[in-house]
Design an enzyme around this catalytic site. Structure first.
Site, mmCIF file in Angstrom:
data_model
loop_
_atom_site.group_PDB
_atom_site.id
_atom_site.type_symbol
_atom_site.label_atom_id
_atom_site.label_comp_id
_atom_site.label_asym_id
_atom_site.label_seq_id
_atom_site.Cartn_x
_atom_site.Cartn_y
_atom_site.Cartn_z
ATOM 1 N N SER A 330 24.880 35.249 6.545
ATOM 2 C CA SER A 330 24.617 36.430 7.370
ATOM 3 C C SER A 330 25.707 36.724 8.389
ATOM 4 C CB SER A 330 23.274 36.269 8.088
ATOM 5 O OG SER A 330 22.218 36.270 7.135
ATOM 6 N N ASP A 354 10.883 47.638 5.863
ATOM 7 C CA ASP A 354 11.161 46.397 5.141
ATOM 8 C C ASP A 354 9.864 45.733 4.697
ATOM 9 O OD1 ASP A 354 12.049 43.966 4.196
ATOM 10 O OD2 ASP A 354 12.374 43.111 6.210
ATOM 11 N N ASP A 369 13.624 38.841 1.323
ATOM 12 C CA ASP A 369 14.074 38.652 2.686
ATOM 13 C C ASP A 369 13.735 37.231 3.126
ATOM 14 O OD1 ASP A 369 14.745 40.800 5.167
ATOM 15 O OD2 ASP A 369 14.013 38.832 5.773
ATOM 16 N N HIS A 375 10.119 42.767 7.979
ATOM 17 C CA HIS A 375 10.290 42.997 9.417
ATOM 18 C C HIS A 375 9.785 44.368 9.859
ATOM 19 C CE1 HIS A 375 12.976 39.452 9.825
ATOM 20 N NE2 HIS A 375 13.422 39.806 8.627
ATOM 21 N N CYS A 388 18.096 40.981 9.180
ATOM 22 C CA CYS A 388 17.227 41.456 8.096
ATOM 23 C C CYS A 388 17.995 41.530 6.779
ATOM 24 C CB CYS A 388 16.657 42.828 8.457
ATOM 25 S SG CYS A 388 15.685 43.573 7.146
#
Length: 631
Positions: A330, A354, A369, A375, A388
Site C-alpha cells: 500500500s 466499498d 479488501d 469501508h 482502502c
C-alpha cells in the site's frame, strides 16, 4: 740431381706456408672485424639498453605504499581507520617444503587451522603475488619469538603493515563495505585501466560499499625510493626518494548516532531502513539487518566464518536496503492517487461505495479488501488514510496499465536511483511488454488490478521507496541519493563538497500534491492506519503504511499470522516524512515478516523520528501485533 729435388720441395713448402699465413691472417682480421662489429653493436647500438640493465642490477626501486584515506560521519566520528600491526608473511617460492615449514613454524607461534585455510585460499587467488600473510595482528611476544628463530625460516618475514579497521563492525557494514587482498583478477583489471603502476606494493583494494566505489580517492598515490645496492643485494645508500601521497579522506552524510538509534529501534527484527535529507539527497541512515563484521574480510576471511555468513538463513551479506526487492504494497497507493488526479480519472470529491471487494465486469472473481465488509463511502482522502484496497482496484482498472506505468515510472520505480555505492538493483514496475518478454504471455486485466495496490509483479527496494517518497514530499523535485558529503584533499587539507545533486522536477499540479500530502498526514492521526505511531507526537509527520505479501492466501481464506510459519508472514512497510509541512527527513522502514506496517514498521519510524527531532533514545521493538492485516 737430388739437390734440385730438395730445392723444389723447399720452394713448394715455402709457398704453402705463405698461403697458410695469408689465410690465418685473413681469419684473424675477420675475427677482429667481428669483434669490432660486436663492440659497435653493444656499445653504440645497444649501449643505452645495457646501461639500463647494469643500473637495474646496481639500483633497486622500492615502492612506498600510501596510507589509505579515512572515512568519517557528518559529525567527525571515525568510521574506517588504519591500525599499525605486525604480520608474518611468506613468499611461497622461497620455501622448499611449504607444509613442513608451516608445521615447524607452528611450534614457534600459534598457527590455527583457519590460518592455514585462509593462507591456502590466498595462494590460489594470488599466484602472481610475492608475499602472503599467514598470521596478522601478532603480539609483541610472538614478534620476539619469531625474531629469535628467524634463521630457521627462509622466505618468511615479519612486516609492519597498516591494517584497515572498522570500529563499528556490523553497524555500517553494508555502507562502508570492506577492503580485501588484491587478486590476479584485480591486477588484470588494474592493468587494463592503466592503474597497475599506482598499486605496486599495495596489498589491498576496495571490495564493496564506499571502499569500492571511492577506491581511487581513498587509495592515494604510490611513492618510490631509489636505492643503491651491492652485489649481495644489500642497501648501500638512498639515491632518491619520492614520498607517497596519502589517500583523500571522505566525510559521509551519515549520522552515526542516528544510525545507532535506527539499529536499536529494530530490536531483533530483520529488515531495512533508509533515511534521507529531502533537500539534497544526502543519506542520513542506512540500515540492513542483520549485518556482518567487515573486519573479517580485510586479510581474507577464514572458511568457518565464510560458511557461517554465507549459509545463514538470515542472509547477513544481503544488503536489504539496496538490493532487497519486495512488493511495495500500500505504500504504492499515494502514487496511484496522484496518477488518478493528474490524468483526470479522479477528482477530490469523487467517492465510491466499498462493499469490501471488487470484481471485473463479467467476472465472478473477487479482489477482496483487507477489511471484510468494506469501508462504506470512500473518497480519495479517506482511501489513503484508511488504505482502502477497493478504491485502488477500481482506480487501476480505470487508469489501465499503460497509464500507470508511464506516470509512476517518473518517480523512479523500475530503475536505479544512481546512489554512489555499487550493487543497486532496479526493482520492477511491470508492463505488458515486460510480461511478454519475460513469460511469453499476454497482459490480463487482473494483472493491472494487483499492480494497483502494489502487489502482483510489482517490486521495489527500500531505497527506491525513499526516493519516490522524496519526490512526492518535495513537490516533484528529485535529488540523487548519495553518501559522500565531502572529499578532503590529503595534500592541501581543503574540502570539496558535493553539491548540485538535483536530477529533475516533475510538472505536477501543486493542488494535487497538496491533497495527497494532506491525506498522508492524516494516516498518522486518529482514524489513520498509523494513528498509534503518530499519537502524541511533538511534531507533524506524514506517512503511508504497507503490507507486502510473502505467500498468497487462497480465495475466501483469512490471513491469520499465528497459523503461518514465521518466515512466510507478511513484510511490514512504512514510508514517512517530517515535519509534514516542511520535510527535513524522509524515511522508509521495512520489517521482514513483521506483519502490518501500522503495527511494526511505523513504530520503528516513530522512534527514529523522536531521536532525530527530540534526541530521545529508542526502545528496541520486541513484539508486535501481527495477527491482522491492515495496510
Amino acid at each position: 740431381m737430388n739437390h734440385g729435388i730438395e730445392l723444389r720441395n723447399h720452394l713448394r713448402e715455402l709457398r704453402h706456408f705463405h698461403i697458410r699465413l695469408t689465410i690465418s691472417a685473413g681469419f684473424v682480421v675477420l675475427l677482429f672485424c667481428l669483434l669490432l662489429a660486436r663492440f659497435f653493436y653493444l656499445q653504440v647500438l645497444r649501449g643505452e639498453h645495457y646501461t639500463t640493465l647494469a643500473e637495474a642490477n646496481r639500483i633497486s626501486i622500492v615502492p612506498l605504499v600510501p596510507n589509505r584515506g579515512l572515512i568519517f560521519d557528518r559529525n567527525g566520528e571515525i568510521l574506517a581507520e588504519n591500525h599499525t600491526t605486525y604480520a608474518l608473511e611468506i613468499v611461497p617460492d622461497k620455501v622448499t617444503n611449504l607444509e613442513v615449514a608451516i608445521d615447524e613454524l607452528a611450534t614457534v607461534i600459534e598457527i590455527t587451522a583457519e590460518d592455514r585455510q585462509r593462507f591456502n585460499k590466498l595462494r590460489r587467488e594470488n599466484t602472481r603475488f610475492q608475499s602472503l600473510p599467514i598470521r596478522t595482528r601478532l603480539s609483541d611476544v610472538e614478534v620476539a619469538s619469531f625474531a629469535a628463530n628467524h634463521y630457521r625460516f627462509p622466505g618468511m618475514e615479519i612486516k609492519a603493515r597498516l591494517l584497515r579497521h572498522y570500529p563499528h563492525a556490523e553497524l555500517l557494514s553494508h555502507v562502508i563495505g570492506y577492503i580485501g587482498r588484491i587478486s590476479d583478477k584485480d591486477l588484470e583489471q588494474l592493468e587494463n585501466n592503466n592503474e597497475l603502476e599506482n598499486y605496486r606494493g599495495s596489498l589491498h583494494i576496495g571490495r564493496t560499499g564506499i571502499e569500492q566505489s571511492y577506491e581511487r580517492e581513498l587509495h592515494g598515490v604510490t611513492g618510490f625510493e631509489e636505492a643503491e645496492t651491492d652485489v649481495a643485494g644489500r642497501h648501500v645508500r638512498t639515491l632518491s626518494h619520492t614520498p607517497p601521497v596519502a589517500g583523500n579522506d571522505l566525510v559521509l552524510s551519515l549520522d552515526l548516532k542516528l544510525q545507532q538509534a535506527a539499529e536499536s529501534a529494530f530490536g531483533d527484527y530483520r529488515g531495512a531502513l533508509v533515511a534521507m535529507d529531502p533537500t539534497n539527497g544526502e543519506i542520513l541512515a542506512f540500515v540492513s539487518k542483520p549485518g556482518f563484521d567487515p573486519n573479517l574480510f580485510v586479510d581474507g576471511i577464514d572458511h568457518l566464518n565464510w560458511r557461517l555468513l554465507n549459509e545463514s538463513i538470515d542472509k547477513p551479506l544481503n544488503n536489504r536496503a539496496l538490493r532487497g526487492v519486495y512488493p511495495p504494497g500500500s505504500t504504492f497507493k499515494p502514487f496511484m492517487a496522484l496518477a488518478g488526479l493528474e490524468l483526470g480519472k479522479r477528482t477530490f470529491q469523487y467517492a465510491i461505495n466499498d462493499p469490501g471487494y471488487f470484481s471485473l465486469p463479467g467476472s465472478q472473481h473477487r479482489f477482496r479488501d483487507w477489511k471484510p465488509g468494506g469501508h462504506g463511502k470512500v473518497d480519495l482522502h479517506k482511501s489513503l488514510v484508511i488504505s482502502c484496497d477497493t478504491y485502488y482496484y477500481m482506480l487501476a482498472n480505470d487508469l489501465g496499465i499503460t497509464n500507470m506505468f508511464n506516470f509512476i515510472s517518473q518517480f523512479g520505480f523500475g530503475r536505479k536511483t544512481g546512489i554512489d555505492i555499487p550493487g543497486e538493483v532496479a526493482g520492477l514496475l511491470p508492463s505488458p511488454e515486460w510480461k511478454m518478454k519475460r513469460f511469453k504471455q499476454s497482459w490480463f486485466p487482473g494483472d493491472t488490478i494487483s499492480v494497483g495496490i502494489g502487489q502482483g509483479y510489482n517490486l521495489a527496494t527500500p531505497l527506491q521507496l525513499t526516493f519516490a517518497t522524496m519526490i512526492l514530499a518535495n513537490n516533484g523535485t528529485a535529488y540523487r541519493p548519495h553518501f559522500v558529503k565531502q572529499i578532503q584533499n590529503s595534500i592541501t587539507g581543503r574540502s570539496f563538497e558535493k553539491k548540485n545533486n538535483q536530477m529533475y522536477t516533475l510538472d505536477l499540479k501543486k493542488e494535487n500534491l497538496m491533497r495527497v500530502n494532506n491525506a498522508l498526514a492524516g494516516v498518522t492521526r486518529p482514524g489513520g492506519t498509523a494513528a498509534r505511531a503518530g499519537a502524541n507526537a511533538a511534531y507533524t509527520f506524514a506517512g503511508k503504511t504497507g503490507t507486502s505479501q510473502v505467500i498468497n492466501i487462497k480465495q475466501g481464506e483469512r490471513y491469520v499470522a499465528s497459523k503461518i510459519q514465521e518466515r512466510h508472514r507478511d513484510h511490514a512497510l512504512f514510508t514517512a516524512y517530517a515535519p509534514a509541512e516542511d520535510p527535513k527527513i524522509i524515511m522508509t522502514v521495512l520489517v521482514e515478516n513483521g506483519g502490518s506496517g501500522g503495527s511494526t514498521a511505523a513504530p520503528i519510524a516513530r522512534q527514529v523520528l523522536d531521536y532525530f527531532f527530540l534526541g530521545k533514545t529508542p526502545e528496541p521493538l520486541l513484539t508486535a501485533n501481527i495477527n491482522n492485516r491492515p495496510h
